[in-house]
Design a protein around this motif. Structure first.
Motif, PDB file in Angstrom:
ATOM      1  N   UNK A 279     -20.160  -6.943  -5.573  1.00 57.60           N
ATOM      2  CA  UNK A 279     -20.662  -6.573  -4.145  1.00 57.60           C
ATOM      3  C   UNK A 279     -19.494  -6.948  -3.000  1.00 57.60           C
ATOM      4  N   UNK A 280     -18.800  -6.757  -2.707  1.00 58.27           N
ATOM      5  CA  UNK A 280     -18.099  -7.459  -1.440  1.00 58.27           C
ATOM      6  C   UNK A 280     -16.968  -6.062  -1.485  1.00 58.27           C
ATOM      7  N   UNK A 281     -17.414  -5.305  -2.510  1.00 55.14           N
ATOM      8  CA  UNK A 281     -16.132  -4.120  -2.452  1.00 55.14           C
ATOM      9  C   UNK A 281     -14.987  -4.499  -2.149  1.00 55.14           C
ATOM     10  N   UNK A 282     -14.566  -5.825  -2.487  1.00 53.49           N
ATOM     11  CA  UNK A 282     -12.825  -5.648  -2.868  1.00 53.49           C
ATOM     12  C   UNK A 282     -12.249  -4.664  -3.843  1.00 53.49           C
TER      13      UNK A 282
ATOM     14  N   UNK B 169       3.275  -1.069  -7.668  1.00 52.80           N
ATOM     15  CA  UNK B 169       2.666  -1.988  -7.681  1.00 52.80           C
ATOM     16  C   UNK B 169       1.547  -2.098  -7.348  1.00 52.80           C
ATOM     17  N   UNK B 170       1.026  -3.628  -6.502  1.00 56.13           N
ATOM     18  CA  UNK B 170      -0.664  -3.665  -6.622  1.00 56.13           C
ATOM     19  C   UNK B 170      -0.772  -4.227  -5.064  1.00 56.13           C
ATOM     20  N   UNK B 171      -2.020  -3.493  -4.469  1.00 56.54           N
ATOM     21  CA  UNK B 171      -2.822  -3.550  -3.359  1.00 56.54           C
ATOM     22  C   UNK B 171      -3.859  -3.530  -3.579  1.00 56.54           C
ATOM     23  N   UNK B 172      -4.399  -4.640  -2.273  1.00 53.47           N
ATOM     24  CA  UNK B 172      -5.583  -4.801  -1.675  1.00 53.47           C
ATOM     25  C   UNK B 172      -6.865  -4.225  -0.931  1.00 53.47           C
ATOM     26  N   UNK B 173      -7.802  -3.532  -1.882  1.00 55.12           N
ATOM     27  CA  UNK B 173      -8.413  -2.261  -0.749  1.00 55.12           C
ATOM     28  C   UNK B 173      -9.713  -2.336  -0.352  1.00 55.12           C
ATOM     29  N   UNK B 174     -10.369  -1.621   0.091  1.00 56.49           N
ATOM     30  CA  UNK B 174     -11.747  -2.158   0.057  1.00 56.49           C
ATOM     31  C   UNK B 174     -12.486  -0.529  -0.061  1.00 56.49           C
ATOM     32  N   UNK B 175     -13.658  -1.072  -0.275  1.00 56.61           N
ATOM     33  CA  UNK B 175     -14.732   0.477  -0.940  1.00 56.61           C
ATOM     34  C   UNK B 175     -15.788   0.467  -0.365  1.00 56.61           C
ATOM     35  N   UNK B 176     -16.844   0.995   0.258  1.00 60.93           N
ATOM     36  CA  UNK B 176     -18.155   1.360  -0.092  1.00 60.93           C
ATOM     37  C   UNK B 176     -18.554   2.203   0.614  1.00 60.93           C
ATOM     38  N   UNK B 177     -19.943   2.218   0.440  1.00 60.23           N
ATOM     39  CA  UNK B 177     -20.688   3.228   0.616  1.00 60.23           C
ATOM     40  C   UNK B 177     -21.203   3.500   2.018  1.00 60.23           C
TER      41      UNK B 177
ATOM     42  N   UNK C 193     -24.322   5.808   4.149  1.00 58.73           N
ATOM     43  CA  UNK C 193     -25.528   7.105   4.072  1.00 58.73           C
ATOM     44  C   UNK C 193     -25.216   8.196   3.699  1.00 58.73           C
ATOM     45  N   UNK C 194     -24.509   8.181   2.107  1.00 57.70           N
ATOM     46  CA  UNK C 194     -23.796   9.194   1.030  1.00 57.70           C
ATOM     47  C   UNK C 194     -22.318   9.009   1.310  1.00 57.70           C
ATOM     48  N   UNK C 195     -21.546   8.228   2.593  1.00 58.30           N
ATOM     49  CA  UNK C 195     -20.215   8.670   3.053  1.00 58.30           C
ATOM     50  C   UNK C 195     -19.641   7.169   2.872  1.00 58.30           C
ATOM     51  N   UNK C 196     -18.557   7.321   1.727  1.00 56.09           N
ATOM     52  CA  UNK C 196     -18.170   6.840   1.098  1.00 56.09           C
ATOM     53  C   UNK C 196     -16.350   6.256   2.157  1.00 56.09           C
ATOM     54  N   UNK C 197     -16.144   4.409   2.450  1.00 59.91           N
ATOM     55  CA  UNK C 197     -15.441   4.344   3.426  1.00 59.91           C
ATOM     56  C   UNK C 197     -13.977   3.697   3.035  1.00 59.91           C
ATOM     57  N   UNK C 198     -13.573   4.132   2.401  1.00 58.54           N
ATOM     58  CA  UNK C 198     -12.138   3.278   2.182  1.00 58.54           C
ATOM     59  C   UNK C 198     -11.056   2.943   3.163  1.00 58.54           C
ATOM     60  N   UNK C 199     -10.764   1.109   2.557  1.00 63.92           N
ATOM     61  CA  UNK C 199      -9.733   0.782   3.561  1.00 63.92           C
ATOM     62  C   UNK C 199      -8.423  -0.005   2.767  1.00 63.92           C
ATOM     63  N   UNK C 200      -7.668   0.088   3.431  1.00 58.74           N
ATOM     64  CA  UNK C 200      -6.203  -0.396   2.506  1.00 58.74           C
ATOM     65  C   UNK C 200      -6.468  -1.678   3.189  1.00 58.74           C
ATOM     66  N   UNK C 201      -6.079  -2.557   2.549  1.00 59.16           N
ATOM     67  CA  UNK C 201      -6.005  -3.981   2.930  1.00 59.16           C
ATOM     68  C   UNK C 201      -5.015  -4.780   3.370  1.00 59.16           C
ATOM     69  N   UNK C 202      -3.869  -4.778   1.965  1.00 61.14           N
ATOM     70  CA  UNK C 202      -2.764  -5.346   2.478  1.00 61.14           C
ATOM     71  C   UNK C 202      -2.132  -5.688   0.913  1.00 61.14           C
ATOM     72  N   UNK C 203      -0.493  -5.230   0.919  1.00 54.41           N
ATOM     73  CA  UNK C 203      -0.093  -5.774  -0.190  1.00 54.41           C
ATOM     74  C   UNK C 203      -0.545  -7.054  -0.535  1.00 54.41           C
ATOM     75  N   UNK C 204      -0.640  -6.447  -2.493  1.00 51.66           N
ATOM     76  CA  UNK C 204      -1.485  -7.889  -3.435  1.00 51.66           C
ATOM     77  C   UNK C 204      -0.659  -9.335  -2.835  1.00 51.66           C
ATOM     78  N   UNK C 205       1.010  -9.562  -2.417  1.00 51.21           N
ATOM     79  CA  UNK C 205       1.481 -10.566  -2.058  1.00 51.21           C
ATOM     80  C   UNK C 205       1.773 -11.012  -0.104  1.00 51.21           C
TER      81      UNK C 205
END
Length: 496
Positions: free
Chosen positions: A30-33, A41-49, A51-63
């Motif tokens: 549920x957090x969208x993480x 490599x690997x990275x942290x991101x966040x995603x949610x919807x 009103x029918x619109x998807x929002x994506x953000x990059x939170x930072x590198x895994x380290x």
């Protein structure tokens, strides 16, 4: 079945993607993480919807973030996105990372530097005076408070080519160093007196601009030009001549015969009659150049059988300084009276005895002839070395040597205070004596002396055509004045 991202998942992702295995995403519920694992490599991101619109953000590198930190950041993003007044974007993520002390705060942005064009446009919009604007306003003040000749002098100096470079510069931006450089350049060129005049005119102009009434318009700081001055004059070796304010020798005593030659040339019909008459009167009355050119028609009054020239204190330095409102009266007889009467009979609609021939500048009112006219026209006379500055020196010298005057007696004519101590209480408070007879006794013999010399000089002059040609040639730039003895006819050679 495990839900969400676990620590073992994080450790595995940090090892990198094995060869041949496809990139994958791990969702944290549920957090969208989201943990995104790929070839780079690997990275942290966040995603949610929303009103029918998807929002994506990059939170930072895994380290950069631990699982706990990434989960907290994702939860805060989910909380913020539910508030319609909040904006969740890359700027928000950077601000949160700073707040969480994961990354340091960025340095404050450097202030934007204005371009040269922007600075020039800003100065152009600035309402403070330019040098050209300030100069005209200051000259208006000089004209209102000073005598006309002072205004003419200041106008000539402040419009000098040396200062033209500052015309479009705001006066509050002009430093003493820049003006001192101009004055030093002038001094190095050999024009030492002109350098002094530049400094002497600029200082009072800046003082006026810094006064309370002008400061808002000028922006000038009081006292900024207080120390502005020309370099010291060059040292003179023994035998070098002094130089007066116009660059003419300051110790020359013209022989009586030379005075006669000047008068004879003035009467030869080769000069403008107004200029010729002014030079004649300067010799016959030995008054200062400014006094001559400033003579007004109303200043000449007939008293009985005597013509009296009432010279106002505005043209007498000492009288002006001590507040003396009395006129300096000179009795004019013989040739001096004839010159004045000749000029008074001219049908000139002018208040001046010697009206100007043309305006000094386009649009100016024609007043009287300029003082420089006397110098220039004397300079081009063949066989003449004297300048108008030397006339008074000649009078003081020759009247003592040939007419047995005492030095004190010459002061009745030469000195503005007529030889009386300016601190004399009786003179200043009680005496109104005009001493006309005494002055006549010390002026008439001088007039007779130079008149005899003029009669002797007239036959020795070149013919009028040759004399005029010699003076015309001497007037041309870069040509020296013809040299000749008072009795020579060297003008014929120049005419040829």
């Amino acid at each position: 079945m495990a839900t969400g991202i676990t620590e073992p998942d994080v450790k595995l992702a940090k090892k990198g993607l094995p060869a041949g295995k496809a990139a994958y995403d791990l969702n944290d519920g549920k957090t969208g993480l989201v943990l995104r694992v790929g070839r780079r490599g690997a990275k942290w991101a966040w995603r949610t919807e929303v009103a029918g619109r998807t929002i994506r953000l990059t939170l930072g590198d895994i380290d950069l973030l631990t699982l706990t930190q990434a989960r907290a950041l994702a939860g805060e993003a989910m909380h913020q996105v539910r508030d319609v007044r909040s904006k969740v974007d890359d700027d928000w993520v950077r601000a949160e990372l700073v707040r969480m002390r994961v990354v340091p705060a960025p340095p404050p942005p450097e202030p934007r530097k204005e371009t040269l064009k922007e600075l020039l446009d800003k100065l152009d919009r600035d309402k403070h005076w330019t040098f050209a604007q300030a100069r005209e306003r200051y000259l208006d003040e000089v004209r209102r408070t000073k005598r006309e000749d002072t205004w003419n002098d200041y106008r000539a100096i402040l419009h000098a080519p040396e200062l033209a470079r500052f015309d479009d510069t705001k006066v509050f931006l002009i430093t003493i160093e820049r003006l001192a450089e101009v004055i030093a350049e002038t001094h190095r060129s050999g024009r030492e007196r002109r350098a002094e005049k530049l400094a002497d005119c600029i200082r009072p102009m800046w003082t006026w601009m810094a006064s309370s009434a002008q400061k808002l318009s000028s922006g000038v700081t009081p006292g900024v030009m207080k120390e502005l001055k020309a370099p010291e004059r060059s040292r003179k070796e023994a035998g070098q001549e002094d130089v007066d304010e116009d660059g003419e020798p300051g110790s020359y005593v013209p022989p009586v015969a030379e005075f006669g030659r000047i008068l004879a040339i003035c009467r030869a019909g080769v000069m403008h009659p107004v200029v010729a008459a002014a030079i004649e009167l300067a010799i016959l009355t030995v008054q200062r150049r400014r006094t001559i050119v400033n003579a007004r028609r109303r200043g000449f009054v007939v008293e009985g059988d005597m013509l009296v020239w009432k010279i106002p204190p505005a043209h007498r330095k000492t009288a002006l300084k001590r507040g003396d409102v009395r006129t300096h009266d000179l009795p004019l007889n013989g040739a001096a009276r004839a010159v004045v009467e000749r000029m008074l009979m001219r049908n000139d609609n002018s208040k001046w005895l010697f009206p100007g021939l043309r305006p000094q500048k386009a649009g100016d009112i024609v007043t009287h002839i300029n003082v420089s006219v006397l110098n220039h026209n004397t300079r081009i006379m063949p066989g003449v070395e004297a300048s108008p500055h030397d006339f008074r020196r000649g009078y003081a010298t020759h009247t003592q040597e040939f007419l047995d005057f005492t030095l004190f007696e010459t002061k009745y004519v030469l000195y503005h205070n007529e030889g009386i101590d300016t601190q004399d209480v009786t003179e200043s408070a009680y005496s109104r004596a005009r001493r006309l007879q005494k002055k006549a006794a010390f002026l008439d013999p001088w007039i007779e002396l130079v008149e005899q010399a003029a009669v002797a000089a007239a036959p020795l002059l070149p013919p009028p055509g040759a004399l005029r040609a010699a003076m015309t040639e001497a007037r041309k730039p870069k040509l020296s004045k013809p040299k000749a003895t008072p009795g020579s006819v060297e003008g014929d050679e120049h005419a040829a």
